[in-house]
Write a protein that holds these residues in place. Structure first.
Motif, PDB file in Angstrom:
ATOM      1  N   PRO A 200       0.899  -1.276  -0.033  1.00  0.00           N
ATOM      2  CA  PRO A 200       0.055  -0.120   0.167  1.00  0.00           C
ATOM      3  C   PRO A 200       0.838   1.393  -0.017  1.00  0.00           C
ATOM      4  CG  PRO A 200      -0.708  -1.451   1.523  1.00  0.00           C
ATOM      5  CD  PRO A 200       0.563  -2.091   1.102  1.00  0.00           C
ATOM      6  N   ALA A 201       2.229   1.365   0.583  1.00  0.00           N
ATOM      7  CA  ALA A 201       2.999   2.363   0.390  1.00  0.00           C
ATOM      8  C   ALA A 201       3.154   2.945  -0.817  1.00  0.00           C
ATOM      9  CB  ALA A 201       4.260   2.049   1.388  1.00  0.00           C
ATOM     10  N   GLU A 202       3.183   1.924  -1.939  1.00  0.00           N
ATOM     11  CA  GLU A 202       3.585   2.476  -3.273  1.00  0.00           C
ATOM     12  C   GLU A 202       2.052   2.592  -4.031  1.00  0.00           C
ATOM     13  OE1 GLU A 202       5.686  -1.475  -3.308  1.00  0.00           O
ATOM     14  OE2 GLU A 202       6.686  -0.266  -4.755  1.00  0.00           O
ATOM     15  N   VAL A 203       1.294   1.383  -4.134  1.00  0.00           N
ATOM     16  CA  VAL A 203       0.050   1.289  -4.763  1.00  0.00           C
ATOM     17  C   VAL A 203      -0.807   0.940  -3.807  1.00  0.00           C
ATOM     18  CG1 VAL A 203      -1.079   0.550  -6.648  1.00  0.00           C
ATOM     19  CG2 VAL A 203       1.334   0.773  -6.595  1.00  0.00           C
ATOM     20  N   GLY A 204      -1.695   2.332  -3.096  1.00  0.00           N
ATOM     21  CA  GLY A 204      -2.802   1.896  -2.142  1.00  0.00           C
ATOM     22  C   GLY A 204      -4.103   2.253  -2.421  1.00  0.00           C
ATOM     23  N   LEU A 205      -4.702   2.981  -1.736  1.00  0.00           N
ATOM     24  CA  LEU A 205      -6.157   3.465  -1.994  1.00  0.00           C
ATOM     25  C   LEU A 205      -6.184   4.176  -3.265  1.00  0.00           C
ATOM     26  CD1 LEU A 205      -8.724   3.245  -0.938  1.00  0.00           C
ATOM     27  CD2 LEU A 205      -8.464   5.632   0.452  1.00  0.00           C
ATOM     28  N   PHE A 206      -7.122   3.745  -4.271  1.00  0.00           N
ATOM     29  CA  PHE A 206      -7.317   4.487  -5.558  1.00  0.00           C
ATOM     30  C   PHE A 206      -6.001   4.457  -6.297  1.00  0.00           C
ATOM     31  CE2 PHE A 206     -10.654   6.576  -2.802  1.00  0.00           C
ATOM     32  CZ  PHE A 206     -11.971   5.575  -3.417  1.00  0.00           C
ATOM     33  N   GLY A 207      -5.173   3.452  -6.204  1.00  0.00           N
ATOM     34  CA  GLY A 207      -3.758   3.399  -6.771  1.00  0.00           C
ATOM     35  C   GLY A 207      -2.718   4.324  -6.186  1.00  0.00           C
ATOM     36  N   GLN A 208      -2.928   4.993  -5.062  1.00  0.00           N
ATOM     37  CA  GLN A 208      -1.891   6.179  -4.809  1.00  0.00           C
ATOM     38  C   GLN A 208      -1.165   5.649  -3.180  1.00  0.00           C
ATOM     39  OE1 GLN A 208      -2.998   9.774  -5.879  1.00  0.00           O
ATOM     40  NE2 GLN A 208      -5.087   9.200  -6.950  1.00  0.00           N
ATOM     41  N   PRO A 209      -0.178   6.226  -3.111  1.00  0.00           N
ATOM     42  CA  PRO A 209       0.558   5.765  -1.759  1.00  0.00           C
ATOM     43  C   PRO A 209      -0.352   6.110  -0.483  1.00  0.00           C
ATOM     44  CG  PRO A 209       1.765   7.263  -3.211  1.00  0.00           C
ATOM     45  CD  PRO A 209       0.463   7.436  -3.718  1.00  0.00           C
ATOM     46  N   THR A 210      -0.471   4.850   0.256  1.00  0.00           N
ATOM     47  CA  THR A 210      -1.347   4.887   1.457  1.00  0.00           C
ATOM     48  C   THR A 210      -0.661   4.139   2.450  1.00  0.00           C
ATOM     49  OG1 THR A 210      -2.936   4.604  -0.074  1.00  0.00           O
ATOM     50  CG2 THR A 210      -3.574   4.241   2.129  1.00  0.00           C
ATOM     51  N   LEU A 211      -0.668   5.044   3.607  1.00  0.00           N
ATOM     52  CA  LEU A 211      -0.308   4.422   4.917  1.00  0.00           C
ATOM     53  C   LEU A 211      -1.470   3.835   5.801  1.00  0.00           C
ATOM     54  CD1 LEU A 211       2.154   4.127   7.167  1.00  0.00           C
ATOM     55  CD2 LEU A 211       1.117   6.149   7.876  1.00  0.00           C
ATOM     56  N   VAL A 212      -1.319   2.380   5.977  1.00  0.00           N
ATOM     57  CA  VAL A 212      -2.438   1.915   6.707  1.00  0.00           C
ATOM     58  C   VAL A 212      -1.915   1.233   8.145  1.00  0.00           C
ATOM     59  CG1 VAL A 212      -4.024  -0.004   6.981  1.00  0.00           C
ATOM     60  CG2 VAL A 212      -3.266   0.638   4.554  1.00  0.00           C
ATOM     61  N   ASN A 213      -2.556   1.995   9.128  1.00  0.00           N
ATOM     62  CA  ASN A 213      -1.965   1.381  10.406  1.00  0.00           C
ATOM     63  C   ASN A 213      -3.213   1.122  11.277  1.00  0.00           C
ATOM     64  OD1 ASN A 213       0.658   3.918  10.493  1.00  0.00           O
ATOM     65  ND2 ASN A 213       0.844   1.644  10.496  1.00  0.00           N
ATOM     66  N   ASN A 214      -2.909   0.293  12.277  1.00  0.00           N
ATOM     67  CA  ASN A 214      -3.969   0.019  13.388  1.00  0.00           C
ATOM     68  C   ASN A 214      -4.144   1.039  14.100  1.00  0.00           C
ATOM     69  OD1 ASN A 214      -3.585  -1.470  16.411  1.00  0.00           O
ATOM     70  ND2 ASN A 214      -5.033  -2.520  15.041  1.00  0.00           N
ATOM     71  N   VAL A 215      -5.374   0.825  14.958  1.00  0.00           N
ATOM     72  CA  VAL A 215      -5.652   1.844  15.791  1.00  0.00           C
ATOM     73  C   VAL A 215      -4.666   2.081  16.802  1.00  0.00           C
ATOM     74  CG1 VAL A 215      -7.610   2.472  17.589  1.00  0.00           C
ATOM     75  CG2 VAL A 215      -8.260   1.677  15.521  1.00  0.00           C
ATOM     76  N   GLU A 216      -4.327   0.929  17.593  1.00  0.00           N
ATOM     77  CA  GLU A 216      -3.339   1.005  18.627  1.00  0.00           C
ATOM     78  C   GLU A 216      -1.985   1.514  18.359  1.00  0.00           C
ATOM     79  OE1 GLU A 216      -2.546  -2.790  20.474  1.00  0.00           O
ATOM     80  OE2 GLU A 216      -1.345  -2.012  22.002  1.00  0.00           O
ATOM     81  N   THR A 217      -1.564   1.341  17.098  1.00  0.00           N
ATOM     82  CA  THR A 217      -0.384   1.911  16.698  1.00  0.00           C
ATOM     83  C   THR A 217      -0.377   3.363  16.673  1.00  0.00           C
ATOM     84  OG1 THR A 217      -0.299  -0.110  15.169  1.00  0.00           O
ATOM     85  CG2 THR A 217       1.280   1.805  14.977  1.00  0.00           C
ATOM     86  N   LEU A 218      -1.426   3.721  15.897  1.00  0.00           N
ATOM     87  CA  LEU A 218      -1.697   5.152  15.934  1.00  0.00           C
ATOM     88  C   LEU A 218      -1.811   5.879  17.401  1.00  0.00           C
ATOM     89  CD1 LEU A 218      -4.083   4.917  12.923  1.00  0.00           C
ATOM     90  CD2 LEU A 218      -1.731   6.328  12.698  1.00  0.00           C
ATOM     91  N   ALA A 219      -2.313   5.165  18.080  1.00  0.00           N
ATOM     92  CA  ALA A 219      -2.528   5.897  19.612  1.00  0.00           C
ATOM     93  C   ALA A 219      -1.271   5.929  20.448  1.00  0.00           C
ATOM     94  CB  ALA A 219      -3.679   4.868  20.313  1.00  0.00           C
ATOM     95  N   HIS A 220      -0.134   5.541  19.745  1.00  0.00           N
ATOM     96  CA  HIS A 220       1.219   5.674  20.463  1.00  0.00           C
ATOM     97  C   HIS A 220       1.900   7.104  19.937  1.00  0.00           C
ATOM     98  CE1 HIS A 220       2.053   1.606  22.403  1.00  0.00           C
ATOM     99  NE2 HIS A 220       0.776   1.614  22.072  1.00  0.00           N
ATOM    100  N   LEU A 221       1.385   7.718  18.845  1.00  0.00           N
ATOM    101  CA  LEU A 221       2.052   8.651  18.271  1.00  0.00           C
ATOM    102  C   LEU A 221       2.307   9.947  19.105  1.00  0.00           C
ATOM    103  CD1 LEU A 221       1.469   8.158  14.418  1.00  0.00           C
ATOM    104  CD2 LEU A 221       3.273   7.107  15.817  1.00  0.00           C
ATOM    105  N   PRO A 222       0.980  10.151  19.714  1.00  0.00           N
ATOM    106  CA  PRO A 222       1.249  11.655  20.441  1.00  0.00           C
ATOM    107  C   PRO A 222       2.268  11.237  21.616  1.00  0.00           C
ATOM    108  CG  PRO A 222      -1.407  10.902  20.015  1.00  0.00           C
ATOM    109  CD  PRO A 222      -0.169   9.863  19.576  1.00  0.00           C
ATOM    110  N   ALA A 223       2.268  10.250  22.409  1.00  0.00           N
ATOM    111  CA  ALA A 223       3.204  10.238  23.662  1.00  0.00           C
ATOM    112  C   ALA A 223       4.486  10.196  22.893  1.00  0.00           C
ATOM    113  CB  ALA A 223       2.765   8.947  24.284  1.00  0.00           C
ATOM    114  N   ILE A 224       4.839   9.822  21.690  1.00  0.00           N
ATOM    115  CA  ILE A 224       6.015   9.669  21.197  1.00  0.00           C
ATOM    116  C   ILE A 224       6.654  11.187  20.873  1.00  0.00           C
ATOM    117  CG2 ILE A 224       7.583   8.829  19.169  1.00  0.00           C
ATOM    118  CD1 ILE A 224       5.952   6.256  19.187  1.00  0.00           C
ATOM    119  N   ILE A 225       5.823  11.730  20.183  1.00  0.00           N
ATOM    120  CA  ILE A 225       6.017  13.307  19.897  1.00  0.00           C
ATOM    121  C   ILE A 225       6.175  13.866  21.108  1.00  0.00           C
ATOM    122  CG2 ILE A 225       5.134  15.157  18.753  1.00  0.00           C
ATOM    123  CD1 ILE A 225       5.947  12.852  16.898  1.00  0.00           C
ATOM    124  N   THR A 226       5.321  13.826  22.115  1.00  0.00           N
ATOM    125  CA  THR A 226       5.404  14.693  23.425  1.00  0.00           C
ATOM    126  C   THR A 226       6.612  14.423  24.391  1.00  0.00           C
ATOM    127  OG1 THR A 226       3.057  14.754  23.447  1.00  0.00           O
ATOM    128  CG2 THR A 226       4.036  15.183  25.276  1.00  0.00           C
TER     129      THR A 226
END
Ligand SMILES: Cc1cc2nc3c(=O)[nH]c(=O)nc-3n(C[C@H](O)[C@H](O)[C@H](O)COP(=O)(O)O)c2cc1C
Ligand code: SF4
Length: 428
Positions: A200-226
């Motif tokens: 998907p990073a190369e050919v994803g949604l509608f043929g365009q580069p797409t990042l697919v992540n799980n809910v829990e994965t994404l929920a870690h990002l604010p704490a990593i940034i902070t």
């Protein structure tokens, strides 16, 4: 006594999930403000350095996937990048993403904003399990509130960054949680898998580069940034940093979800958090990772729950499901219900899985009366699952081998014994 370390669940049960003010009072949306003051490359670097690995089951490096997507280009003149949050949560025994979405929907939205900024996405989707009514309602309200407060839409917080997030409801297919099948479903097509690569990073949604992540994965990002990547890396183990939500179910005294540092021994999860095996039973096995998972016997109770340590023992961490089986459970019964699940969920696109899943169920349902007959049937089961793993089109048809191989490795003598020899078969 092991204690919880909460990152993705830190606000769950503590704040009103319907109040954006309550989320902001806990430092919410400050990580977003921080990333908007920097560059997407800085965010990618922070995620790479954190060592975070995907929490949806495969455990691939989140930072590398984010980097590949951010660097991907396409030939279309109006090429745009997408972010897709995988909230389908169809793996049996897994209910962690629901807790985050119901209990702290703004955390997911903030995580998505950070990921979308990193890859240059202007449109994102949450593909959510259609039966998650409360989570759907709360996310809808949270998205409206975020938009009203300038965290979503055009020129977020006065910056050049704009993002829309839309919800799409799944229709109950387990296979639609697989990322490429999910993308077809999002495009309005029937949920059939695509051939991988391209990813998907190369050919994803509608043929365009797409990042697919799980809910829990994404929920870690604010704490990593902070708190920074180094803070995150200090949690967990060298190869599995941070925390993980494990969902305990089956024959355990107090089922539920716990968030702990990666590397916790399985025994501590079951005894310290689950209150031990229920109904006075002895521990027989844990099915780790749900239907697409592996049986772990008592001899491996001290194995650390991290991707590599489990792999070395022939097991998988998967989505974090821990289904505990007491000594009165029959491994043959559990195996049969796993195989029936795969038979039901097979999309039928390729022959090895369409025919193979039915063949597996027939073999497991009639293993035979004598040990010799059962030994022959078990070998046939293994052969069939190996053939499917080698020839099926997508990971669903490649999954039954995990449960079959681990059941045979650890419980072959029980499986070969005639059915009546299994004490107290069925529900304890
Ligand atoms: C049959 C099948 C079902 C899946 N179901 C889910 C799911 O419900 N949720 C999820 O996040 N990942 C699921 N996955 C894994 C996804 O394909 C993908 O690896 C994941 O969404 C990537 O996100 P992550 O890197 O954050 O883990 C499934 C995979 C397979 C093969
Ligand atoms: S392996 Fe199974 S689920 Fe996957 S494409 Fe083939 S039939 Fe469909």
């Amino acid at each position: 006594m092991t204690t919880e370390t909460r990152i993705a669940l830190r606000n769950v049960g503590r704040i009103d999930p319907e109040s954006i003010a309550a989320y902001a009072a806990e430092g919410g949306y400050q990580a977003l403000a921080k990333v908007l003051a920097g560059t997407p490359q800085q965010v990618v670097t922070a995620i790479v350095q954190s060592g975070l690995r995907g929490r949806g089951g495969a455990g691939f490096s989140t930072g590398l996937k984010t980097r590949f997507t951010s660097e991907a280009t396409c030939e279309l003149t109006d090429c745009m990048h997408y972010l897709v949050c995988n909230a389908d949560e169809g793996e049996p025994g897994t209910f962690k993403d629901r807790l985050i979405m119901e209990g702290d929907p703004h955390l997911l939205i903030e995580g998505m904003l950070i990921a979308a900024f990193a890859v240059g996405a202007r449109q994102a989707f949450i593909y959510i399990r259609g039966e998650y009514h409360t989570a759907i309602d709360r996310l809808r309200r949270a998205l409206r509130a975020a938009r009203a407060h300038g965290y979503l839409g055009s020129h977020i917080l006065g910056s050049d960054f704009s993002l829309e997030i839309d919800l799409r409801l799944g229709a109950g297919s387990y296979l639609c949680g697989e990322e490429l099948t999910l993308l077809d479903s999002l495009e309005g097509k029937r949920g059939h898998p695509r051939i991988k690569p391209p990813f998907p990073a190369e050919v994803g949604l509608f043929g365009q580069p797409t990042l697919v992540n799980n809910v829990e994965t994404l929920a870690h990002l604010p704490a990593i940034i902070t708190n920074g990547s180094q803070w995150y890396r200090r949690l967990g183990t060298d190869t599995a940093t941070g925390t993980k939500i494990f969902t305990l179910s089956g024959d355990v005294t107090t089922p539920g979800a716990v968030e702990v540092e990666m590397g916790i021994p399985l025994r501590a999860l079951i005894e310290d958090f689950g209150g031990g095996v229920s109904h006075g039973q002895r521990f027989k096995a844990a099915l780790l990772g749900g239907a697409a998972g592996t049986f772990v016997p008592a001899a491996d109770l001290d194995t650390p729950m991290d991707f590599e340590a489990l792999k070395a023992r022939g097991a998988v961490l998967g989505s974090g499901a821990v289904i505990v089986l007491g000594h009165r459970r029959s491994v043959a019964d559990i195996l049969l219900s796993i195989l029936q699940f795969f038979q039901h969920e097979s999309c039928g696109k390729c022959v090895p899985c369409r025919v193979g899943t039915t063949h597996l169920v027939n073999l497991a349902a009639a293993l035979g009366e004598t040990p010799d007959q059962r030994a022959v049937a078990l070998d046939a089961l293994l052969d069939q699952a190996r053939c499917m793993a080698a020839t099926s089109l997508c990971p669903l048809g490649q999954s039954p081998i995990l449960a079959i191989e681990s059941a045979l490795r650890h419980f072959r003598s029980e499986l070969e014994a005639p059915p009546m020899a299994t004490p107290g078969e069925g529900t304890p």
